[in-house]
Structure formats: structure tokens, C-alpha cells
Design a protein around this motif. Structure first.
Motif, short mmCIF file in Angstrom:
data_model
loop_
_atom_site.label_atom_id
_atom_site.label_comp_id
_atom_site.label_asym_id
_atom_site.label_seq_id
_atom_site.Cartn_x
_atom_site.Cartn_y
_atom_site.Cartn_z
N TYR A 52 -12.03 -4.85 2.47
CA TYR A 52 -10.63 -4.80 2.02
C TYR A 52 -10.08 -6.19 1.66
O TYR A 52 -9.50 -6.37 0.58
CB TYR A 52 -9.87 -4.15 3.16
N GLN A 99 0.82 -1.21 0.00
CA GLN A 99 0.00 0.00 0.00
C GLN A 99 0.86 1.26 0.00
O GLN A 99 1.82 1.34 0.76
CB GLN A 99 -0.85 0.05 1.27
N ASP A 148 1.65 -11.06 8.88
CA ASP A 148 0.39 -10.37 9.20
C ASP A 148 -0.66 -10.51 8.10
O ASP A 148 -1.82 -10.19 8.33
CB ASP A 148 0.66 -8.88 9.50
N GLY A 173 4.29 -10.76 4.45
CA GLY A 173 4.64 -10.95 5.85
C GLY A 173 3.57 -11.76 6.56
O GLY A 173 2.46 -11.92 6.05
N ASP A 196 -7.39 -9.26 -6.23
CA ASP A 196 -6.05 -8.93 -6.73
C ASP A 196 -5.29 -10.20 -7.12
O ASP A 196 -4.61 -10.25 -8.15
CB ASP A 196 -5.20 -8.25 -5.64
N ILE A 200 8.89 -8.90 11.43
CA ILE A 200 9.84 -8.00 12.08
C ILE A 200 9.08 -7.20 13.13
O ILE A 200 8.02 -6.65 12.87
CB ILE A 200 10.47 -7.04 11.03
P1 TYM Z 1 1.10 -3.52 3.59
O1 TYM Z 1 1.20 -2.39 2.62
O2 TYM Z 1 0.57 -3.25 4.95
O3 TYM Z 1 2.52 -4.19 3.77
C1 TYM Z 1 3.28 -4.60 2.65
C2 TYM Z 1 4.00 -5.90 2.95
O4 TYM Z 1 4.86 -5.77 4.07
C3 TYM Z 1 4.62 -6.82 4.99
N1 TYM Z 1 4.90 -6.36 6.35
C4 TYM Z 1 5.76 -6.95 7.20
N2 TYM Z 1 6.55 -8.03 7.06
C5 TYM Z 1 7.33 -8.37 8.12
N3 TYM Z 1 7.36 -7.69 9.28
C6 TYM Z 1 6.58 -6.60 9.47
N4 TYM Z 1 6.64 -5.92 10.61
C7 TYM Z 1 5.73 -6.18 8.39
N5 TYM Z 1 4.86 -5.16 8.22
C8 TYM Z 1 4.35 -5.29 6.98
C9 TYM Z 1 3.16 -7.17 4.79
O5 TYM Z 1 2.86 -8.46 5.28
C10 TYM Z 1 3.02 -7.05 3.30
O6 TYM Z 1 3.45 -8.24 2.67
N6 TYM Z 1 -3.02 -5.99 2.25
C11 TYM Z 1 -1.61 -5.79 1.90
C12 TYM Z 1 -1.43 -5.26 0.48
C13 TYM Z 1 -2.13 -6.10 -0.53
C14 TYM Z 1 -1.71 -7.38 -0.99
C15 TYM Z 1 -2.69 -7.76 -1.97
C16 TYM Z 1 -0.67 -8.23 -0.68
C17 TYM Z 1 -3.25 -5.76 -1.20
N7 TYM Z 1 -3.59 -6.77 -2.08
C18 TYM Z 1 -2.59 -8.98 -2.64
C19 TYM Z 1 -0.58 -9.44 -1.35
C20 TYM Z 1 -1.54 -9.82 -2.31
C21 TYM Z 1 -1.05 -4.76 2.86
O7 TYM Z 1 -1.76 -3.96 3.44
O8 TYM Z 1 0.28 -4.74 2.93
#
Ligand code: TYM
Length: 334
Positions: A126, A9, A147, A145, A133, A186
């Protein structure tokens, strides 16, 4: 066939968790499978985004993808909103997914807090858009990740129910979340029980991709630890979440196993050489990426060309799925 899809995002500065949990994996996977990586601008507007900033935030994520090694000749890179098939499939999926399934989504509960009646309907649905997607490309592998695991389970449930309800066995694959490795979860530098997050009010809780060397060194120096020396085994770190997190970050950045890193520092405290060496690792990696990001951001036309070409390729891949879905559902004219 095997296909990768993922996205990030455009809602603020990328941090180490995004980089290790997602971007690093994208770059590796583009050499192994057909890869689609998008910027989730439609997901971003589930909470208010300033229209004057959104486009540049999209370019910034694209720049981060490129700077961390995504190659437009190998991976298709595009803005989500430029491929309307995502939204069209999402509507159909809104009618496949059950309210009870969405009620269980912990990320909505976390984001909405106490006043969920004031959140946008989009924030609630969402994960349904996320399923679209992925499935509009019939993707099989989704690097994310930890989450995002629950959203991936929902995606599989939607795929299975669609295949079942419309009697089209195997039409949608049941995609797999790729969350292995020490970078998948992380934690905050200030609190080993909270994940590193863009929305944490303390900037000291995270390393941002665009942080300069001083900021990185300072944040690592200040990172919460405990006074005990490092033990011999990872097992002994299980009640020391901050220590475990730093070892994991070190391992992910140096592409070694956590056990191997721990062995190198056994018997030492964090301040001695561990933190300075971790800071050096992070500065070297982030410095190269942020420099390249700045260069790219000064050439928005170059980024836009890549995004436009990516959007065209993505539409070519998504359109056949949507045409089939319309036929399966029984929409007029299909
Ligand atoms: P978003 O934008 O919050 O985060 C992007 C990616 O970063 C990973 N991430 C982490 N990984 C490890 N440790 C952490 N602390 C951490 N914080 C964030 C997230 O897991 C993610 O992979 N919903 C998704 C975006 C999305 C998406 C999709 C992903 C929309 N459509 C289709 C995959 C497939 C999101 O909000 O990611």
C-alpha cells in the motif's frame, strides 16, 4: 516548481479528523499551488469493498471535497483508478523499495493485527502505491494528518533511491508532509490516547461529516473529559489528553490557536459553556457541508463530469513522468 497532491480513501463516512487533517488544508492550498486531489479507490480495495458500493463511495468523497470548498477550476479532482500511470509507476517502485522498509510500516502492523498472513499483498505494498500517487506528479507538498508521516518518509526514501540507483539526481523531488496545525491529529472522543478513526467500533468516538445537529451535540456532550477546571497554559494539559483534544478541535474549527481558546475558558469546567459552544461550532460547519454533500449526491452526473475532466487533466500531468521513467529504467520502446 511546487505542486500539491493528496487523497482520501472511499471506505466509509468521513469524520472530523479527515476534515481537519486533510480536507480543510486542501481547500487552503488550492489557492497557493497547483493542486491534485484524488479519491484513493485503489487503496480502498486492499481490504474487501463491495463492488456495488464502491462507485457511490467514490462519488461521496468527491462530494465532500467539493462541499468543503475544493474548486474544480483550481484543483484537479479525480479517481485514482482512472489514471493508470499510478499503478504503472507503483510497479517500478515495488522494485525500488526494500522489504525491510515496508516491514517497518506501523499502519500495516496496526491494520493486519495478529494474522498478517491472511491480509492481501496489496495491503502490504500500500505505501508503495502511495509513493507512486505522489511522485507521478512530482508533487512537492502533501497535506495529510500525522498518521501518514511514516508513509511520506517512505516516499522520500523511494524517491532518493530511484534518483541514486538510476543516476538521475533530482529527477524525483523529495516531497514534504504538511502536518502542521491543531487539526493534524484529532483523537477519539472516547479515548484521548486513540486517534479518531473510521474503524473505531464506537460511533460516539467520532463526529462524522454527515451527522445531524442532534448527533453532533449528543456526541460532544458525552465526550470524555475530566472534572478539573481548565488551566491557564497548554503545558498544564499535557497529562489530560481528552481535554487537550477538545481544545485542539475547538481551535481548529474556529481557526484560532489552542492557547487563545484555552485563555477564553480558563477556570471553567467543560460542561458550563465550552461543550455547548463547541457543539454550536461543529453543527454550523458540518451542517453547511452535509447539506451541500446531499445536494451533490443527488446529482451524480455533475460529480461524474467533474471526475472525468479531472482524470483527463491528471493523465496529462502524469504521462510525461511515466514516459521518462520507462526510458530511465530501460524499458523496450521508450
Ligand atoms: P485516509 O483515507 O485514512 O485518511 C484521509 C486523511 O485524513 C487524515 N486523518 C486524520 N487527520 C487528523 N486526525 C485524525 N484522527 C485523522 N484520521 C485520518 C489522514 O492522515 C489523511 O490525510 N493513505 C492515505 C490515502 C492516500 C494518500 C496518498 C494521501 C493514498 N495515497 C497520497 C496522500 C498522498 C489514507 O489512507 O488516508
Amino acid at each position: 516548481s511546487r505542486r500539491v497532491l493528496s487523497g482520501v480513501q472511499p471506505t466509509g463516512a468521513l469524520h472530523l479528523g479527515n476534515y481537519l487533517g486533510a480536507l480543510v488544508k486542501f481547500t487552503r492550498l488550492q489557492n497557493e499551488m497547483e493542486t491534485f486531489i484524488f479519491v484513493a479507490d485503489m487503496h480502498a480495495i486492499t481490504v474487501w469493498q463491495d463492488p456495488k458500493l464502491l462507485t457511490s463511495q467514490v462519488r461521496e468523497i468527491a462530494a465532500a471535497y467539493l462541499a468543503s470548498g475544493l474548486d474544480p477550476a483550481k484543483a484537479t479532482i479525480f479517481p485514482q483508478s482512472a489514471v493508470p500511470e499510478h499503478a504503472q509507476l507503483a510497479w517500478v517502485f515495488n522494485c525500488v523499495a526494500r522489504l525491510g522498509w515496508l516491514d517497518r510500516m506501523t499502519q500495516f502492523k496496526d491494520k493486519a493485527g495478529k494474522h498478517k498472513e491472511r491480509e492481501s499483498v496489496g495491503l502490504y505494498t500500500y505505501p508503495v502505491l502511495q509513493a507512486a500517487d505522489i511522485l507521478v506528479y512530482k508533487a512537492t507538498h502533501v497535506p495529510v494528518g500525522e498518521d501518514q508521516r511514516q508513509h511520506l518518509e517512505l516516499t522520500r526514501d523511494i524517491a532518493a533511491k530511484f534518483n541514486h540507483d538510476f543516476d538521475v539526481p533530482g529527477f524525483f523531488p523529495l516531497p514534504e508532509a504538511l502536518t502542521e496545525g491543531p487539526g493534524a491529529r484529532i483523537m477519539s472522543l472516547r479515548d484521548g490516547s486513540a486517534k479518531m478513526s473510521k474503524s473505531d467500533p464506537s460511533d460516539n468516538s467520532r463526529l462524522n461529516l454527515m451527522d445531524d445537529a442532534d448527533a453532533i451535540s449528543q456526541k460532544i456532550r458525552k465526550a470524555r473529559t475530566d472534572p478539573d477546571p481548565l488551566p491557564e497554559t497548554l503545558e498544564e494539559l499535557k497529562d489530560r489528553p481528552e481535554a487537550l483534544n477538545l481544545i485542539g478541535i475547538y481551535a481548529a474549527l474556529s481557526e484560532r490557536t489552542a492557547a487563545d481558546v484555552l485563555a477564553e475558558f480558563t477556570g471553567q469546567g467543560f460542561g458550563q459553556s465550552f461543550k455547548p459552544m463547541l457543539a454550536d461550532l461543529a453543527v454550523a460547519r458540518f451542517g453547511a457541508i452535509s447539506g451541500e454533500m446531499r445536494r451533490l449526491m443527488s446529482q451524480p452526473d455533475e460529480i461524474d463530469r467533474i471526475l472525468a475532466a479531472g482524470a483527463e487533466k491528471a493523465r496529462e500531468a502524469a504521462a510525461p513522468t511515466l514516459a521518462e521513467v520507462k526510458k530511465i529504467v530501460g524499458f523496450w520502446g521508450s
